[in-house]
Design an enzyme around this catalytic site. Sequence first.
Site, PDB file in Angstrom:
ATOM      1  N   ASP A  42       0.850  -1.180   0.000  1.00  8.88           N
ATOM      2  CA  ASP A  42       0.000   0.000   0.000  1.00  8.88           C
ATOM      3  C   ASP A  42       0.894   1.242   0.000  1.00  8.88           C
ATOM      4  O   ASP A  42       1.951   1.227   0.626  1.00  8.88           O
ATOM      5  CB  ASP A  42      -0.839  -0.030   1.295  1.00  8.88           C
ATOM      6  CG  ASP A  42      -2.215   0.583   1.129  1.00  8.88           C
ATOM      7  OD1 ASP A  42      -2.819   0.365   0.065  1.00  8.88           O
ATOM      8  OD2 ASP A  42      -2.685   1.246   2.064  1.00  8.88           O
ATOM      9  N   HIS A  79       8.397  -9.013   6.755  1.00  4.12           N
ATOM     10  CA  HIS A  79       8.384  -7.601   6.366  1.00  4.12           C
ATOM     11  C   HIS A  79       9.390  -6.801   7.200  1.00  4.12           C
ATOM     12  O   HIS A  79       9.634  -7.136   8.364  1.00  4.12           O
ATOM     13  CB  HIS A  79       6.971  -7.047   6.575  1.00  4.12           C
ATOM     14  CG  HIS A  79       6.698  -5.773   5.868  1.00  4.12           C
ATOM     15  ND1 HIS A  79       7.025  -4.547   6.401  1.00  4.12           N
ATOM     16  CD2 HIS A  79       6.123  -5.524   4.672  1.00  4.12           C
ATOM     17  CE1 HIS A  79       6.661  -3.599   5.566  1.00  4.12           C
ATOM     18  NE2 HIS A  79       6.109  -4.148   4.501  1.00  4.12           N
ATOM     19  N   PHE A 112       8.013   1.604  -0.704  1.00  7.08           N
ATOM     20  CA  PHE A 112       8.992   1.848   0.365  1.00  7.08           C
ATOM     21  C   PHE A 112       9.701   3.198   0.260  1.00  7.08           C
ATOM     22  O   PHE A 112      10.379   3.617   1.195  1.00  7.08           O
ATOM     23  CB  PHE A 112      10.038   0.723   0.448  1.00  7.08           C
ATOM     24  CG  PHE A 112       9.473  -0.594   0.882  1.00  7.08           C
ATOM     25  CD1 PHE A 112       9.207  -0.849   2.229  1.00  7.08           C
ATOM     26  CD2 PHE A 112       9.178  -1.581  -0.042  1.00  7.08           C
ATOM     27  CE1 PHE A 112       8.658  -2.059   2.633  1.00  7.08           C
ATOM     28  CE2 PHE A 112       8.636  -2.797   0.352  1.00  7.08           C
ATOM     29  CZ  PHE A 112       8.375  -3.045   1.692  1.00  7.08           C
ATOM     30  N   TYR A 133       2.322   4.837   1.177  1.00  8.50           N
ATOM     31  CA  TYR A 133       2.310   5.566   2.443  1.00  8.50           C
ATOM     32  C   TYR A 133       1.108   6.518   2.450  1.00  8.50           C
ATOM     33  O   TYR A 133       0.759   7.102   1.417  1.00  8.50           O
ATOM     34  CB  TYR A 133       3.587   6.390   2.599  1.00  8.50           C
ATOM     35  CG  TYR A 133       4.848   5.578   2.736  1.00  8.50           C
ATOM     36  CD1 TYR A 133       5.001   4.642   3.764  1.00  8.50           C
ATOM     37  CD2 TYR A 133       5.912   5.749   1.852  1.00  8.50           C
ATOM     38  CE1 TYR A 133       6.174   3.908   3.910  1.00  8.50           C
ATOM     39  CE2 TYR A 133       7.089   5.020   1.989  1.00  8.50           C
ATOM     40  CZ  TYR A 133       7.209   4.100   3.018  1.00  8.50           C
ATOM     41  OH  TYR A 133       8.373   3.381   3.150  1.00  8.50           O
TER      42      TYR A 133
END
Length: 228
Positions: free
Chosen positions: A71, A193, A84, A73
């Site tokens: 998803d 993760h 990321f 930010y």
Amino acid sequence: MPVGHNVPEMTTTDWNPLLRGEFDKPYWSELQRFVATEREHQTVYPPHTDVFNALHLTTYASTRVMILGQDPYHGPGQAHGLCFSVRDGVAVPPSLANVHKELATDLGVSAPGHGNLEAWARQGVLLLNATLTVRAGQAGSHQGKGWETFTDAVIRTVSDKPDHVVFILWGGYARKKKALIDSARHTIIESPHPSPLSAHNGFFGTRPFSRTNTALEAHGQTTIDWSL
């Protein structure tokens, strides 16, 4: 809003002929209407012009590594279309800080002091989120609206490449996408993760960057300069 309103960022890249069949499917027009309505009434990230940055900065032909996020930010100024990554001048989010820590452990690359991963994207590292938009402050708010259908098509397209690709899958969500990847031809590197909740439970110490370069070298491909 025209159905193709969100498409132009890809029209000048070699992804377009491979993915444009998606734009004629019913889910695509429904998805674009949903996002357009959200933008009229809510703050949505990333900005419209950044939604397809992953495909704009990393061509299909150059893709030799793929990192899959979930998803965008959902804080102000963070998302810019690369999983990321945040733009220069934006505080480094915790998950990315842990990626930097692993990079330092793995390759001795010191933390860069910023969170912009465009240098990776320009070398053929496709930084794709499964969902390409999000409502401000509401993680996962645009999941299940059609983006995953599109990004699954991107993953399959990369898997169908004749050239070897390294797929880096961090976290349970990304690891579920293994079913879309031809593991007989490509390298899959997976781990928990890098989020603060799970990084100490199996992400740290996995050395994904050196392992990626080893796999690329084994297939006669140019390695990635992971320094930022």
